[in-house]
Scaffold this motif. Sequence first.
Motif, PDB file in Angstrom:
ATOM      1  N   ASN A 101       0.812  -1.227   0.000  1.00 54.39           N
ATOM      2  CA  ASN A 101       0.000   0.000   0.000  1.00 54.39           C
ATOM      3  C   ASN A 101       0.847   1.280   0.000  1.00 54.39           C
ATOM      4  O   ASN A 101       0.555   2.226   0.742  1.00 54.39           O
ATOM      5  CB  ASN A 101      -0.954   0.005   1.203  1.00 54.39           C
ATOM      6  N   CYS A 102       1.882   1.285  -0.820  1.00 59.10           N
ATOM      7  CA  CYS A 102       2.683   2.506  -0.959  1.00 59.10           C
ATOM      8  C   CYS A 102       1.838   3.603  -1.597  1.00 59.10           C
ATOM      9  O   CYS A 102       1.016   3.349  -2.474  1.00 59.10           O
ATOM     10  CB  CYS A 102       3.915   2.234  -1.821  1.00 59.10           C
ATOM     11  N   VAL A 114       5.218  -0.064 -17.422  1.00 64.35           N
ATOM     12  CA  VAL A 114       5.270   0.008 -15.956  1.00 64.35           C
ATOM     13  C   VAL A 114       4.185   0.954 -15.440  1.00 64.35           C
ATOM     14  O   VAL A 114       3.507   0.663 -14.452  1.00 64.35           O
ATOM     15  CB  VAL A 114       6.658   0.470 -15.483  1.00 64.35           C
ATOM     16  N   CYS A 115       4.002   2.067 -16.126  1.00 64.33           N
ATOM     17  CA  CYS A 115       2.948   3.010 -15.750  1.00 64.33           C
ATOM     18  C   CYS A 115       1.574   2.376 -15.908  1.00 64.33           C
ATOM     19  O   CYS A 115       0.679   2.561 -15.062  1.00 64.33           O
ATOM     20  CB  CYS A 115       3.050   4.285 -16.587  1.00 64.33           C
ATOM     21  N   SER A 116       1.396   1.602 -16.954  1.00 65.18           N
ATOM     22  CA  SER A 116       0.113   0.925 -17.181  1.00 65.18           C
ATOM     23  C   SER A 116      -0.149  -0.109 -16.100  1.00 65.18           C
ATOM     24  O   SER A 116      -1.290  -0.256 -15.622  1.00 65.18           O
ATOM     25  CB  SER A 116       0.114   0.248 -18.559  1.00 65.18           C
ATOM     26  N   LEU A 117       0.890  -0.827 -15.698  1.00 61.64           N
ATOM     27  CA  LEU A 117       0.730  -1.826 -14.642  1.00 61.64           C
ATOM     28  C   LEU A 117       0.361  -1.155 -13.327  1.00 61.64           C
ATOM     29  O   LEU A 117      -0.481  -1.668 -12.573  1.00 61.64           O
ATOM     30  CB  LEU A 117       2.022  -2.631 -14.483  1.00 61.64           C
ATOM     31  N   CYS A 118       0.975  -0.010 -13.031  1.00 64.23           N
ATOM     32  CA  CYS A 118       0.641   0.718 -11.809  1.00 64.23           C
ATOM     33  C   CYS A 118      -0.824   1.141 -11.812  1.00 64.23           C
ATOM     34  O   CYS A 118      -1.518   1.054 -10.794  1.00 64.23           O
ATOM     35  CB  CYS A 118       1.529   1.949 -11.661  1.00 64.23           C
ATOM     36  N   GLU A 121      -2.838  -1.801 -10.996  1.00 65.36           N
ATOM     37  CA  GLU A 121      -2.689  -2.211  -9.597  1.00 65.36           C
ATOM     38  C   GLU A 121      -3.193  -1.147  -8.622  1.00 65.36           C
ATOM     39  O   GLU A 121      -3.201  -1.364  -7.402  1.00 65.36           O
ATOM     40  CB  GLU A 121      -1.214  -2.500  -9.297  1.00 65.36           C
ATOM     41  N   GLY A 122      -3.583   0.012  -9.147  1.00 65.14           N
ATOM     42  CA  GLY A 122      -4.081   1.076  -8.282  1.00 65.14           C
ATOM     43  C   GLY A 122      -2.992   1.810  -7.528  1.00 65.14           C
ATOM     44  O   GLY A 122      -3.228   2.359  -6.450  1.00 65.14           O
ATOM     45  N   VAL A 123      -1.781   1.856  -8.104  1.00 66.25           N
ATOM     46  CA  VAL A 123      -0.647   2.530  -7.477  1.00 66.25           C
ATOM     47  C   VAL A 123      -0.365   3.835  -8.227  1.00 66.25           C
ATOM     48  O   VAL A 123      -0.188   3.824  -9.451  1.00 66.25           O
ATOM     49  CB  VAL A 123       0.617   1.635  -7.496  1.00 66.25           C
TER      50      VAL A 123
END
Length: 305
Positions: A101-102, A114-118, A121-123
């Motif tokens: 939960n960063c 990487v941005c798409s994965l975030c 993932e809701g990050v």
Amino acid sequence: MSINNEKYCFSIIGGDYRQIVVANELIRRGHNVKIFGLGNLGAHCTHAELFTSVDKAIDGGDVILLPLPVTRDNVNLLLASDPKAETIRLVELVRLASRYNCRAILGGMLPDDVCSLCEKEGVFIRDYYKSDDLQRKNALPSAEGSLMIAMEHTDITVKDMKALVCGYGRIGSLLASMLHKLGAHVTVASRRDETLCEISMDGYRAIRIGGSTEELGAAVDESDVIFNTVPYVILTSAVIGRVKSKPLYIEIASLPGGIDLSAARDADIRTVFAPSLPGKYSPKSAGKYIFETVSDILSERSINV
């Protein structure tokens, strides 16, 4: 969490001495810092916790701060040389950030996937290198570093040096100005008509990228040093084929760079790759610039450092 006087935990992962500059400034302001992947550089940050496990470095962190650039291969995080540190894939880091939960991931030159994965993932993630302010500040150490490389790899003074600068953006324009003030004979190559006019008005010889192969080849042939800031190949095999001299070529741009490497090798053109110049030649200043940019981004998230 309250906004005022809140202390946060920062996980500083990978990179170079610029990350240490940021870490020490955060510690000076009372925040907790956990470090992974900085090797022996961690010794310059005496009040941080050092980890050889990225999992433990991220656990409990509010903000993950990644380096500039984040990666060289778009897969693995760019780490300082450390035989004890594990290799970390960027997708794994994102999943750890989600698990713990960063509140934010910040990095420079982040890959799109990487941005798409975030997002999936809701990050929250932000590429701090997209900041115009940071790029403008980084132009100075990049230009200064380029000059240092030229002086280290040639046996002539900058005064009376014949220099070709490819590209006239933030770095190229500043570099041309510095060379000119030191007495160099400066030619600047660009592809846009309005930029070519600006180059001429600034007092430099202007030649067109994508114009006459003969003209660009002649400019390369008569140059002592070529500084490239254009991130695509402009010195093609056709251009290099016209070169009889052996100029020094300094690559400042990101991949694929501005020169046909095979043709350059055949023509015996000396090529120096110079990525991340601010981190190599002016890490204290460059780290300060990153800290200022990161602080601005985090303040938008109500994280005041």
